[in-house]
Design an enzyme around this catalytic site. Structure first.
Site, short mmCIF file in Angstrom:
data_model
loop_
_atom_site.label_atom_id
_atom_site.label_comp_id
_atom_site.label_asym_id
_atom_site.label_seq_id
_atom_site.Cartn_x
_atom_site.Cartn_y
_atom_site.Cartn_z
CG HIS A 157 49.33 27.26 38.04
ND1 HIS A 157 48.29 26.67 38.70
CD2 HIS A 157 49.11 28.59 38.12
CE1 HIS A 157 47.47 27.59 39.18
NE2 HIS A 157 47.96 28.77 38.83
CG HIS A 211 46.51 30.84 34.76
ND1 HIS A 211 47.86 31.11 34.87
CD2 HIS A 211 45.95 31.21 35.93
CE1 HIS A 211 48.10 31.61 36.09
NE2 HIS A 211 46.97 31.69 36.73
CG HIS A 232 44.93 36.62 37.74
ND1 HIS A 232 45.15 36.09 36.49
CD2 HIS A 232 45.38 35.69 38.62
CE1 HIS A 232 45.68 34.90 36.60
NE2 HIS A 232 45.83 34.63 37.89
CG ASN A 235 48.23 40.01 35.89
OD1 ASN A 235 47.47 40.63 36.63
ND2 ASN A 235 49.38 40.50 35.49
CG ASP A 264 50.19 43.84 43.28
OD1 ASP A 264 50.03 44.35 42.14
OD2 ASP A 264 50.73 42.74 43.45
N GLY A 265 50.17 47.45 42.48
CA GLY A 265 51.25 48.25 41.92
C GLY A 265 52.28 47.43 41.17
CG ASP A 290 46.82 35.59 42.59
OD1 ASP A 290 46.61 34.45 43.06
OD2 ASP A 290 47.48 35.79 41.56
CB ALA A 325 55.03 33.19 42.41
#
Length: 403
Positions: A157, A211, A232, A235, A264-265, A290, A325
């Site tokens: 962001h 975030h 998420h 993260n 997603d690994g 995401d 991202a």
């Protein structure tokens, strides 16, 4: 996400609303392993009449043999920024519809469009455009990710556009969405954070913690104020520590919280995924993508608002700084990885990818399981868990052509 903003255009009557699979005859999908809330039925069947699943087969029903396959509910994605080369955060109406269709081809029959940090005027305009598509049934609503997030955990962001979660600003976005706001991600430790959580709860909007640079104690306080989702998990938040456990421990331990995971690994180590399932349980996990524009499209250079992103070998990173991202994930890939790599039970994956997000949206009475009375949203997988067919509201988006 880890980001994307904006667009122009006025929504017009959608041309993509599903029609029944056949004009008159009901449809029986027979012989598959059917995953139901009560467990998996071997050699089961699902009966579709028009847009709905029904309990008894009429005499004129067409039979399709899906022996050797799985039938699971259509996937529900709570957190998605685009796909097919199109952006939900800055694209035209046609772009948004293209992105929606891309994800439908990968099994996502219900999708919430996520924004990213931008100027307030731009975000309110964006909310108006997306809300029209939600009113038309193309989207399940809007998720505002930013601008009310921590500069310490901004991800992809734009820091220059971040702001504190003033309840008045949060209310502006909710009002601009005209009833289509489903979730707002906040760094609840910032000034105004807790009051904004309370405001969202009052308006029936999910308050999500993400975030964030919050401590364990601050996170507990936000949950007590009404926050119910971890954006998420792992993260864009402090790591789990033995003296300062931070938000991760608070979010995992509280039964009121559903945790988003990007499987997603790249975003998560398998052990972190296992930890989340062990502590939260399958009933409190929601798989998300995401996804950004490159999902279902390919490598290359993309823009996430004012930020340039390089996608290489399916991994999206900021050109400047290298932060992840978002993702290029589609939920069919998340499903297969969860079963074949992480060795999760199929029933747990179905809960995380369909039932749990449907419950969060308050839509479990219509979607999220293969039960009579619900919409005929379903996915056909082979026994290697590769996607073969997708039905939405009784119409094949992707016809398995199995006979």
């Amino acid at each position: 996400m880890a980001p994307n903003p904006g667009a122009r255009g006025t929504a017009r009557p959608a041309t993509t609303h599903p029609q029944p699979a056949t004009a008159n005859a009901p449809l029986i999908l027979s012989g598959a392993d059917v995953v139901l809330p009560t467990g998996t039925v071997k050699g089961g069947r699902v009966i579709v009449d028009g847009t709905r699943i029904i309990g008894a087969a009429p005499e004129n029903a067409q039979v399709i043999d899906v022996t050797g396959h799985w039938l699971v509910p259509g996937f529900v994605d709570l957190h998605n920024h685009g796909g097919g080369g199109a952006s939900f955060t800055s694209g035209t109406v046609e772009d948004v519809l293209k992105g929606i269709h891309t994800h439908r081809l990968h099994g996502t029959t219900t999708l919430v469009a996520s924004t990213v940090t931008g100027e307030m005027d731009f975000l309110t305009h964006r909310a108006g455009l997306l809300s029209e598509l939600a009113e038309q049934g193309d989207l399940a609503g809007i998720h505002f990710e930013g601008p009310f997030i921590s500069p310490c955990r901004k991800g992809a962001h734009s820091e220059a556009l971040l702001r504190e979660p003033d309840p008045a600003d949060v209310r502006k976005l909710v009002d601009a969405a005209r009833g289509s706001a489903r979730m707002v991600t906040l760094a609840t430790e910032l000034p105004g954070g807790l009051d904004s959580v309370r405001l969202l709860v009052e308006h029936g909007v999910i308050a999500a913690i993400g975030h964030t640079d919050a401590s364990y104690e601050q996170t507990v306080e936000a949950i007590d104020a009404g926050a119910t989702v971890a954006t998420h998990l792992y993260n864009a938040m402090p790591q789990l520590g033995h003296r300062e456990p931070g938000p991760i421990a608070a979010l995992l331990e509280d039964e009121r919280v559903t945790v988003e995971l990007i499987n997603d690994g790249t975003h998560l180590h398998p052990a972190s995924l296992e930890l989340a399932f062990h502590h939260a349980g399958a009933g409190r996990v929601a798989f998300i993508t995401d996804a950004m524009d490159a999902a279902g499209f390919g490598d290359g250079r993309y823009m996430l608002g004012p930020l340039e992103v390089e996608v290489s070998e399916g991994v999206a990173r900021l050109v400047e700084g290298g932060s992840i991202a978002g993702s290029t994930l589609t939920l069919d890939r998340a499903f297969k990885r969860s079963v074949t790599v992480d060795r999760l039970p199929v029933e747990d994956v179905v809960a995380a990818i369909s039932a749990n997000p449907a419950k969060l949206l308050g839509s479990y009475g219509e979607i999220g399981s293969l039960e009579p009375g619900k919409y005929a949203d379903l996915v056909v997988l082979d026994h290697q868990f590769d996607l073969k067919g997708v039905m939405r509201r009784g119409e094949w988006v992707l016809d398995p052509q199995l006979g």
